[in-house]
Every structure is written in structure tokens, then in C-alpha cells.
Design a protein around this motif. Structure first.
Motif, PDB file in Angstrom:
ATOM      1  N   HIS A  63       0.738  -1.154   0.020  1.00 24.96           N
ATOM      2  CA  HIS A  63       0.030   0.174  -0.162  1.00 24.96           C
ATOM      3  C   HIS A  63       0.841   1.091   0.104  1.00 24.96           C
ATOM      4  N   LEU A  64       1.982   1.332   0.555  1.00 22.77           N
ATOM      5  CA  LEU A  64       2.809   2.344   0.929  1.00 22.77           C
ATOM      6  C   LEU A  64       3.684   2.555  -0.556  1.00 22.77           C
ATOM      7  N   LEU A  65       3.977   1.623  -1.104  1.00 18.59           N
ATOM      8  CA  LEU A  65       4.767   1.876  -2.554  1.00 18.59           C
ATOM      9  C   LEU A  65       4.010   2.324  -3.605  1.00 18.59           C
ATOM     10  N   VAL A  66       2.477   1.461  -3.523  1.00 16.40           N
ATOM     11  CA  VAL A  66       1.637   2.133  -4.493  1.00 16.40           C
ATOM     12  C   VAL A  66       1.469   3.498  -4.522  1.00 16.40           C
ATOM     13  N   ASN A  67       0.935   3.766  -3.363  1.00 15.33           N
ATOM     14  CA  ASN A  67       0.519   5.331  -3.044  1.00 15.33           C
ATOM     15  C   ASN A  67       1.567   6.270  -3.035  1.00 15.33           C
ATOM     16  N   LYS A  68       2.856   5.888  -2.859  1.00  9.60           N
ATOM     17  CA  LYS A  68       4.042   6.781  -2.318  1.00  9.60           C
ATOM     18  C   LYS A  68       5.065   6.534  -3.368  1.00  9.60           C
ATOM     19  N   SER A  69       5.306   7.807  -4.105  1.00  6.85           N
ATOM     20  CA  SER A  69       6.267   7.852  -4.865  1.00  6.85           C
ATOM     21  C   SER A  69       7.698   8.366  -4.472  1.00  6.85           C
ATOM     22  N   GLU A  70       8.696   7.286  -3.994  1.00  6.69           N
ATOM     23  CA  GLU A  70      10.042   8.069  -3.460  1.00  6.69           C
ATOM     24  C   GLU A  70      10.851   6.962  -3.684  1.00  6.69           C
ATOM     25  N   TYR A  75      12.733   5.513   1.297  1.00  8.05           N
ATOM     26  CA  TYR A  75      12.035   4.292   1.696  1.00  8.05           C
ATOM     27  C   TYR A  75      12.643   3.584   2.600  1.00  8.05           C
ATOM     28  N   ILE A  76      13.727   3.024   2.358  1.00  3.43           N
ATOM     29  CA  ILE A  76      14.551   2.264   3.423  1.00  3.43           C
ATOM     30  C   ILE A  76      15.116   3.051   4.696  1.00  3.43           C
ATOM     31  N   THR A  77      15.157   4.380   4.377  1.00  3.96           N
ATOM     32  CA  THR A  77      15.568   5.035   5.588  1.00  3.96           C
ATOM     33  C   THR A  77      14.264   5.106   6.606  1.00  3.96           C
ATOM     34  N   ARG A  78      13.069   5.306   6.161  1.00  2.00           N
ATOM     35  CA  ARG A  78      11.878   5.420   6.949  1.00  2.00           C
ATOM     36  C   ARG A  78      11.599   4.167   7.489  1.00  2.00           C
ATOM     37  N   GLY A 363      13.072   9.839  10.761  1.00  2.00           N
ATOM     38  CA  GLY A 363      13.119   9.131   9.536  1.00  2.00           C
ATOM     39  C   GLY A 363      12.290   9.577   8.649  1.00  2.00           C
ATOM     40  N   LYS A 364      11.085  10.081   8.867  1.00  2.00           N
ATOM     41  CA  LYS A 364      10.288  10.943   8.058  1.00  2.00           C
ATOM     42  C   LYS A 364      11.175  12.205   7.436  1.00  2.00           C
ATOM     43  N   ARG A 370      15.998  14.004   1.746  1.00  2.00           N
ATOM     44  CA  ARG A 370      16.497  13.147   0.802  1.00  2.00           C
ATOM     45  C   ARG A 370      15.913  13.354  -0.511  1.00  2.00           C
ATOM     46  N   GLU A 371      14.608  13.013  -0.650  1.00  5.16           N
ATOM     47  CA  GLU A 371      13.765  13.326  -1.898  1.00  5.16           C
ATOM     48  C   GLU A 371      13.621  14.732  -2.306  1.00  5.16           C
ATOM     49  N   ALA A 372      13.869  15.796  -1.393  1.00  3.36           N
ATOM     50  CA  ALA A 372      13.984  17.085  -1.774  1.00  3.36           C
ATOM     51  C   ALA A 372      15.249  17.394  -2.760  1.00  3.36           C
ATOM     52  N   GLY A 373      16.410  16.713  -1.922  1.00  8.21           N
ATOM     53  CA  GLY A 373      17.923  16.826  -2.667  1.00  8.21           C
ATOM     54  C   GLY A 373      17.629  16.057  -3.895  1.00  8.21           C
ATOM     55  N   ARG A 374      16.953  14.951  -4.068  1.00 12.20           N
ATOM     56  CA  ARG A 374      17.077  14.150  -5.444  1.00 12.20           C
ATOM     57  C   ARG A 374      16.169  14.935  -6.528  1.00 12.20           C
TER      58      ARG A 374
END
Length: 376
Positions: A63-70, A75-78, A363-364, A370-374
């Protein structure tokens, strides 16, 4: 996109965590005279509860991977900050309590598998460095007995399933990447994983005391994954779901698959949770009682701490009671364990609020940065 948080699964976590706690209490203190043998046999099937936890994990991570694009690192950090801090805290506490553990678990004659526990403590002491390294990686459950005896259960026995969860977290995005490409690709992935599962059971039947290596439990992860991937189709059926569930539950009863019955019931509860679904009132009441009322959901939120902390709490409480009462008397010992269960119900929420939630927030933040930097 289905935006439901599936809060009834939080309730399911509560029931499963406390099933494990009760089972371990019976293993420690013996069967009280007021519990019928059939009930005791059922309550000590903690493996069923763990299998349901695994299905929940497959469902929720999908559910997390389907709904969240990161990205993978975010992902593994969270996931790491979700499980590692409370896990390592309970490991450290368990190591500190090892002397008390020996007195509580390896000395009374009625303790389940008493001899094994004594041997495990001895091996843990002799190979402390290697067990520590294995546990710090959270991959201790993947190490077979022939390489490091009791690798999956030293320090804190229930943590074998945390290693299993971590192994799944590491590869879940890859599994989902291929399963979402096409029905043919999904079928191939499922078949390949099941073949690996059957082969692992054939080859490693005696290598692991618990199914703590990923492929030994892959079928339960797959049930959770497939349930979530098919959920949009099921959700379209809405009110037609519960009549279909009845023959499925009957089949599970015939096959004696307790996990299957529990999972089917709670999948129906997940449908009831969706907006605009009209279900029979009796089904809504069942969903409220077992899945979504505030008390159950609260203990579900604390279930991870409950699962990890109850053994150290048992050890500490019984040891403290032993200073004032004769815990060599089994009845007194059972009362001490019952009191320890009550203490667990208090300690778990404290750990959730003081340890789990702060580190989840850390973690969040790291993942968002991390996502902002990417993306920037």
C-alpha cells in the motif's frame, strides 16, 4: 488510488501482538488450572499470529509503495527508523537482564523448553561478539544454525520475525516493481518466489528453528501483497464482498488455516472501512468491536513495542516479585506473570510515544530531505 489507511489492520495488529504475549506467558508460567487444555493449545499458537503479522506487512508495504512515490534510499530510511530504534533498545535491555532471564526462564521446572533456553544462554555468552554483529545488521534471522547456532533467537527471541521483516523491506520495492508491470510478469514473480519458498523448505528444513529466512515465509508476504494489489477490484464489488467471503472462510475452516480465516475476515473489514460502502449492520458492529474502536486501535499502534518488550518486562517483573514472594511456587509465579502482562500494557504505550514516534519522525524528516535533494 485507494487512500484509506486501513485502520482496522491496526486493530488486527493489537489482537495478534497480545495473542503472542498470552502464548509466551503460558510458555513461561505453565497452564493455569482454570484454562481448559483446548484453549491453552489455541493460545500458544503464536506462530499463527506472527504469520498474520507477515501478511499485514506485505499488505501495508505494498500500500505504501503503490501510493507513495519515493526513491529507495528514502523508503528504506523510513523503514529503518521505524523498526531499528525500539528493536535495539529492547536488545540492550535484554542483554542487561540476562542474569535475571536465566533465573526466570532456565530454572523453574515448568518453563516450556527449559533445557533449550539454558543451552541458548550458554551459546550466546560464548559467541557474544558474533551474535551482536548479526543482530546489529538485523539479518540474524537469515543465518542458518549450522553457521551460528541460535542466531535468530539469541538476546531477544521474538526478534527473529523483525529480521524477517527487514529482509522483506530490503527487497519489497523490487518485487513490486515487477509485479506491477503486467499480469504475466506478476504471475511469473509469484511462481518464482513460491518455488524458492518450497525449495528453501526442502533444503533448509532443519537449518532454522523458526521460518526467519525470507523465503521460508514468502507465501505469507505474497498473500498480503496480492491482497493489496487486488483490493481496487474487490473494492468495486463493495456490498457483494461479504457473501463471497463466507464460502472462503468455510474453506479455510475445512483446511484448518486459522491465518486464512483471520485474514479473510479483516479484508472484509477493510472493505467496510471504505467510504460509501453499505454493509449489514451486524458486520459493521463486528468491524467496530474487533477492528476500529479506539481501544483496539490504540493498542494496535503500540503493538510493535508490545511484541518486542514483553519478554524483558516478564523477566524484570517476575524477578522483582521474587524478592518478596516465593516464585518457586508455580501459582505465585503465574500471578507474577499475570501482573507482568498488565505492566506490559502500560510500558508499551510509553515506548511507543517516547521511542517509536520520535524516531519515526526523524526517519520521515531524513526521507523528505533526501527526496527534496533528489528532485531538486
Amino acid at each position: 488510488m485507494i487512500k484509506s489507511n486501513f485502520v482496522c489492520l491496526e486493530g488486527l495488529r493489537a489482537w495478534m501482538a497480545w495473542w503472542v504475549v498470552v502464548g509466551h506467558a503460558i510458555h513461561l508460567a505453565g497452564v493455569p488450572v482454570w484454562i481448559p487444555q483446548a484453549a491453552s493449545d489455541f493460545l500458544t499458537k503464536g506462530g499463527v499470529a506472527v504469520n498474520v503479522f507477515i501478511m499485514i506487512s506485505g499488505f501495508v508495504i505494498t500500500h505504501l509503495l503503490v501510493n507513495k512515490s519515493e526513491g529507495y534510499v528514502a523508503y528504506i530510511t523510513r523503514r529503518f527508523f521505524r523498526i531499528f530504534p525500539i528493536y535495539i533498545l529492547c536488545i540492550v535491555v535484554s542483554v542487561a537482564f540476562v542474569g535475571m532471564y536465566e533465573a526466570v526462564y532456565a530454572e523453574p521446572s515448568w518453563v516450556f523448553e527449559k533445557e533449550m533456553r539454558g543451552d541458548r544462554l550458554l551459546h550466546q555468552d560464548e559467541n557474544f561478539f558474533w551474535h551482536s554483529i548479526a543482530h546489529l545488521t538485523m539479518l540474524h534471522g537469515a543465518i542458518p544454525e549450522s553457521i551460528l547456532k541460535y542466531a535468530s533467537t539469541t538476546f531477544l527471541a521474538p526478534a527473529w520475525s523483525l529480521s524477517l521483516e527487514w529482509q522483506f523491506y530490503l527487497v519489497a520495492p523490487l518485487i513490486l516493481f515487477f509485479m506491477k508491470r503486467s499480469l504475466t510478469c506478476a504471475s511469473f514473480v509469484c511462481a518464482a518466489l513460491l518455488v524458492l519458498g518450497f525449495a528453501s523448505k526442502a533444503l533448509f528444513a532443519t537449518a532454522y528453528p523458526f521460518p526467519s529466512m525470507l523465503f521460508l515465509s514468502i507465501q505469507f508476504f505474497l498473500i498480503g501483497i496480492i491482497s493489496r494489489l487486488l483490493f481496487p477490484t474487490v473494492a468495486v464489488l463493495k456490498e457483494k464482498v461479504w457473501p463471497v467471503a463466507i464460502p472462503i472462510i468455510a474453506s479455510m475452516l475445512f483446511l484448518r488455516s486459522i491465518e486464512g480465516i483471520i485474514w479473510t475476515v479483516f479484508m472484509v473489514f477493510c472493505v467496510v472501512e471504505l467510504d460509501g460502502v453499505r454493509m449489514p449492520r451486524w458486520l459493521q458492529r463486528l468491524q467496530f468491536v474487533f477492528g476500529v474502536n479506539r481501544v483496539v486501535r490504540y493498542f494496535g499502534a503500540c503493538s510493535y513495542s508490545t511484541y518486542l518488550a514483553h519478554i524483558p518486562v516478564f523477566v524484570l517483573v517476575v524477578s522483582l516479585v521474587g524478592r518478596f514472594q516465593d516464585v518457586g511456587n508455580q501459582t505465585v509465579f503465574q500471578i507474577a506473570v499475570l501482573f507482568a502482562m498488565l505492566v506490559t500494557a502500560v510500558v508499551s504505550p510509553l515506548l511507543y510515544h517516547w521511542v517509536e514516534k520520535p524516531f519515526i519522525a526523524v526517519g520521515k524528516r531524513i526521507a523528505i530531505n533526501r527526496e527534496a535533494g533528489r528532485n531538486g
